[in-house]
Structure formats: C-alpha cells, structure tokens
Scaffold this motif. Structure first.
Motif, PDB file in Angstrom:
ATOM      1  N   GLN A  43      38.405  67.431  80.405  1.00 24.27           N
ATOM      2  CA  GLN A  43      37.024  67.014  80.303  1.00 24.27           C
ATOM      3  C   GLN A  43      36.834  65.661  79.639  1.00 24.27           C
ATOM      4  O   GLN A  43      35.941  65.453  78.835  1.00 24.27           O
ATOM      5  CB  GLN A  43      36.191  68.093  79.594  1.00 24.27           C
ATOM      6  N   GLY A  44      37.708  64.714  79.983  1.00 25.48           N
ATOM      7  CA  GLY A  44      37.539  63.353  79.520  1.00 25.48           C
ATOM      8  C   GLY A  44      37.929  63.097  78.080  1.00 25.48           C
ATOM      9  O   GLY A  44      37.622  62.028  77.543  1.00 25.48           O
ATOM     10  N   LEU A  45      38.602  64.040  77.432  1.00 26.96           N
ATOM     11  CA  LEU A  45      39.011  63.875  76.038  1.00 26.96           C
ATOM     12  C   LEU A  45      40.519  63.687  75.946  1.00 26.96           C
ATOM     13  O   LEU A  45      41.274  64.164  76.794  1.00 26.96           O
ATOM     14  CB  LEU A  45      38.605  65.095  75.213  1.00 26.96           C
ATOM     15  N   PHE A  95      39.036  63.066  71.135  1.00 32.21           N
ATOM     16  CA  PHE A  95      38.172  61.891  71.270  1.00 32.21           C
ATOM     17  C   PHE A  95      37.961  61.568  72.755  1.00 32.21           C
ATOM     18  O   PHE A  95      38.812  61.883  73.595  1.00 32.21           O
ATOM     19  CB  PHE A  95      38.794  60.678  70.578  1.00 32.21           C
ATOM     20  N   ILE A  96      36.836  60.930  73.061  1.00 35.15           N
ATOM     21  CA  ILE A  96      36.577  60.518  74.433  1.00 35.15           C
ATOM     22  C   ILE A  96      37.594  59.458  74.833  1.00 35.15           C
ATOM     23  O   ILE A  96      37.741  58.438  74.166  1.00 35.15           O
ATOM     24  CB  ILE A  96      35.143  59.975  74.580  1.00 35.15           C
ATOM     25  N   ALA A  97      38.308  59.718  75.904  1.00 35.44           N
ATOM     26  CA  ALA A  97      39.338  58.794  76.370  1.00 35.44           C
ATOM     27  C   ALA A  97      38.695  57.672  77.181  1.00 35.44           C
ATOM     28  O   ALA A  97      37.709  57.881  77.879  1.00 35.44           O
ATOM     29  CB  ALA A  97      40.359  59.531  77.229  1.00 35.44           C
ATOM     30  N   MET A 157      25.995  67.406  76.784  1.00 39.78           N
ATOM     31  CA  MET A 157      27.357  66.946  76.486  1.00 39.78           C
ATOM     32  C   MET A 157      27.980  67.602  75.258  1.00 39.78           C
ATOM     33  O   MET A 157      29.131  68.071  75.317  1.00 39.78           O
ATOM     34  CB  MET A 157      27.368  65.421  76.334  1.00 39.78           C
ATOM     35  N   PRO A 158      27.280  67.680  74.104  1.00 38.67           N
ATOM     36  CA  PRO A 158      27.927  68.305  72.943  1.00 38.67           C
ATOM     37  C   PRO A 158      28.272  69.772  73.173  1.00 38.67           C
ATOM     38  O   PRO A 158      29.292  70.260  72.673  1.00 38.67           O
ATOM     39  CB  PRO A 158      26.883  68.143  71.830  1.00 38.67           C
ATOM     40  N   TRP A 194      33.391  64.513  78.253  1.00 35.71           N
ATOM     41  CA  TRP A 194      32.708  63.382  78.867  1.00 35.71           C
ATOM     42  C   TRP A 194      33.105  63.264  80.332  1.00 35.71           C
ATOM     43  O   TRP A 194      34.267  63.486  80.695  1.00 35.71           O
ATOM     44  CB  TRP A 194      33.052  62.067  78.174  1.00 35.71           C
ATOM     45  N   THR A 195      32.123  62.919  81.180  1.00 37.96           N
ATOM     46  CA  THR A 195      32.394  62.549  82.568  1.00 37.96           C
ATOM     47  C   THR A 195      31.360  61.537  83.016  1.00 37.96           C
ATOM     48  O   THR A 195      30.212  61.580  82.570  1.00 37.96           O
ATOM     49  CB  THR A 195      32.358  63.775  83.502  1.00 37.96           C
TER      50      THR A 195
END
Length: 275
Positions: A5-7, A12-14, A198-199, A204-205
């Motif tokens: 999921q983008g982490l 952390f958000i990649a 999102m939280p 993140w996407t």
C-alpha cells in the motif's frame, strides 16, 4: 523498498515514481524537457527540477497522458519565470504527440521547505516527485506517514475550491474549457476522497481506481458517485461528450463536493490558511 500500500518497510510513504519506470515512448519528451529546462532557466534561477504524475509512475499512455513538471527556483517565481514556463509548456505540447498537455509548476525553495508547506508541497516533492536534475530537496525534508495531519494539509481546503469551480462551470463556453475543468475537478475530488480515508486505510496510492475503492470501503453510500468521478477522470477527453462532463460536474460541485468538504473538516479539520 516498497512493501504494501505504498509504504516502505518502516511504514513511511515510499517515493512513488522513478525514471526507470517511465514508458519508453515518453523518453524523448522527458529528455527534451530536461535539456530545455536546464538551458532556459539556468543555474542562477533553477535549484532543481522534478517529474511527477503517470509518466514516472509507469502508467502513462501515449497520446492520452500529460507531462507534469515542477521547477524549484532559488527565488520566488516572477512573471518572467511564469512566461518562460508557459512557453516551455506550449513548445513541448506542440512538438510531442506522446503527451496530451504539459504543466509546469513553479515554486521557490523557500516555500517548498517552509514549515507551512511541510505537509503539503514539501510532502509532494519528497513523495510524489521524481528528480530530473539538481540537488534533491527531499534530502532536507522529513519522512511521512499516512496521518490525519497529512490528510488535513494536503486536501483540507476543498471547500475553498468549490465556489471557483461553480463559477467556471457556469461560464464555460467551449468544450475545451469544460473538459479542462472536468479533468481538474474529478481528479481533485477522487484524491480528496482517498485522503479522507487514508489514515484508516493505512497507506498511499495515486491510482484513481484504487483511491475510489479505498473510499468506497468506508463510505459505501457515496461509492457510486466516487467511482463515476474516477472513471471520468481516466477517460480521455475526446471520448467524453460535453453533456457527460456537465452532468458529472453538476453532481460533484453541487452534491458530492459539499458533502465531502464538510465530512473532511469534521474528520481532519481545516487546512492551515495560506497567504
């Protein structure tokens, strides 16, 4: 390394893009953009340049996708800087059939690194922008998690945008104006719907379909309208009838948008006001 999921493995958000993911047909236009930015702005004005959007994510489609650039200047942008950026946009858009539109954002490094923009423009550069050249500002920014603070500062001002959209929709007289507004509104609504959840979703996407589905899991009563917004945003403008754009705009601006803005404020609060 990205996990789920983008982490990254630490949660952390990649950073989502990379030049290695760029589809081959877009290499010439990105190469031309890099060369012309360096030549046209020069080291006295330009600190660093970035690519963002579907091209560095690897999802761009030739003839459909646009080219999105961000230039970080040593100083705050002037009218002359904007004129040069407009000329660059027009030249690249005219010359390369691979892209359907070119957009160049201009910001001073002072703004991008400011405390006020830490969880909006700063996050945008650190997580959604791919460096083209220059010293990467991400090295001077923190790492980010999918928090309520990030949600508030990225999209907690939807209510501010609605009156302007309503006016533009009422005064649009050409198909081009209508399609440009539809593109902006549908993307912003879907992204706001995603960051609302999102939280809770925990990641993140930037994918519009995935964003709409994440939203739908928490607000099923509004799912169909969010899915329609995402589908419209993904459909090439030439394939949409003006009546479709007007219908979607009316629904988003007068119905889903106001509800979403109120719910967003209730859940995350209002974005810190900008000058």
């Amino acid at each position: 390394m990205t996990t789920t999921q983008g982490l990254d493995a630490a949660g952390f958000i990649a950073r989502e893009g990379s030049l290695t993911r760029m589809p081959a047909p877009f290499a010439p236009v990105v190469g031309a953009a890099r060369e012309r930015i360096a030549r046209g702005f020069g080291p006295d004005r330009l600190h660093s340049a970035y690519l963002y959007g579907s091209i560095p994510r690897g999802t761009a489609r030739p003839g459909v996708s646009d080219l999105d650039l961000l230039l970080a200047l040593h100083h705050e942008p002037t009218a002359a800087d904007r004129a040069d950026a407009d000329a660059l946009e027009a030249a690249l858009d005219t010359e390369f059939a691979q892209v359907d539109g070119v957009g160049v954002l201009l910001f001073g490094t002072g703004t991008l690194l400011s405390e006020l923009e830490r969880h909006d423009l700063g996050w945008f550069v650190a997580c959604l922008c791919t460096p083209l050249f220059g010293v990467d500002l991400a090295t001077r920014l923190p790492r980010y998690r999918p928090t309520s603070l990030l949600a508030r500062e990225t999209n907690g001002d939807l209510a501010v945008a609605l009156p302007g959209w309503r006016e533009r929709a009422a005064t649009a007289t050409t198909d081009a104006e209508l399609r440009a507004l539809t593109r902006a509104v549908t993307r912003r609504i879907v992204r706001t719907g995603f960051t609302l959840v999102m939280p809770r979703w925990g990641g993140w996407t930037s994918d519009l379909t995935a964003s709409a589905e994440a939203f739908a899991a928490y607000y099923p009563e509004h799912a169909d309208r969010m899915r329609l917004a995402a589908a419209t945003a993904r459909t090439p403008a030439a394939d949409r009838a003006p009546a479709v754009d007007r219908g979607v705009l009316t629904m988003l601006i007068d119905d889903l948008g106001p509800w979403l803005a109120a719910e967003y404020t209730a859940v995350h609060g209002e974005k810190a006001p900008r000058p």
